[in-house]
Motif scaffolding. Structure first.
Motif: not given
Length: 172
Positions: A79-103
């Motif tokens: 699907d061209g989806v890649f989760v590059d980095k994340y952190v799970i905090m007590p009440n939220h998450i942060h993530a870097v998500i890449c959507l690849d246009g060539g895939t």
């Protein structure tokens, strides 16, 4: 009755399909369901009274473990989806998500569908733990436009547990 028009927070001209995104998703009512942030010292992650050398780490709860598993399964090369980095905090998450246009061709999901799928799957898995609603209605996203922003977001995610008490999402 006149319909309320919400101000758009989306980047003009972006379809949110191909690119790098910094995403924040909060729990409903900002409840601390996902992790506990603790001070740790040592390579074994043992919890000890903190000295001048303080390192903080987020330890996922049972709900957080389910969320982590689903976040890691979001990566889908077809699907061209890649989760590059994340952190799970007590009440939220942060993530870097890449959507690849060539895939993924026409079936590649844009950012909103990726986040919607993630929220739906995690909520269904948490029903067994007694949670009917896990996430707040919307989510925050930021288009990462260059390498400097990417590095700043990466560092923010790394530093987030250490700055938990000062975080805008902090709730005791």
């Amino acid at each position: 009755m006149e319909q309320v028009r919400r101000k758009t927070i989306r980047l003009p001209g972006s379809e949110y399909e191909a690119g790098w995104y910094f995403v924040t998703i909060c729990t409903v009512n900002r409840e601390n369901l996902l992790a506990n942030v603790k001070c740790v010292v040592g390579a074994d992650d043992s919890v000890r009274p903190c000295s001048a050398l303080r390192e903080y780490k987020a330890f996922p709860t049972s709900v957080g473990v389910l969320v982590q598993e689903c976040l890691e399964r979001l990566t889908n090369r077809d699907d061209g989806v890649f989760v590059d980095k994340y952190v799970i905090m007590p009440n939220h998450i942060h993530a870097v998500i890449c959507l690849d246009g060539g895939t993924g061709g026409q079936s590649r999901p844009p950012l909103q569908r990726v986040v919607q799928r993630f929220k739906s799957i995690t909520t269904r898995k948490c029903w067994a733990l007694g949670y009917k609603t896990l996430w707040q209605r919307s989510f925050y996203d930021h288009v990462i436009r260059n390498e400097a922003e990417y590095c700043r977001v990466w560092q923010y995610i790394d530093d987030n547990p250490a700055k938990w008490a000062e975080d805008e999402y902090y709730v005791k």
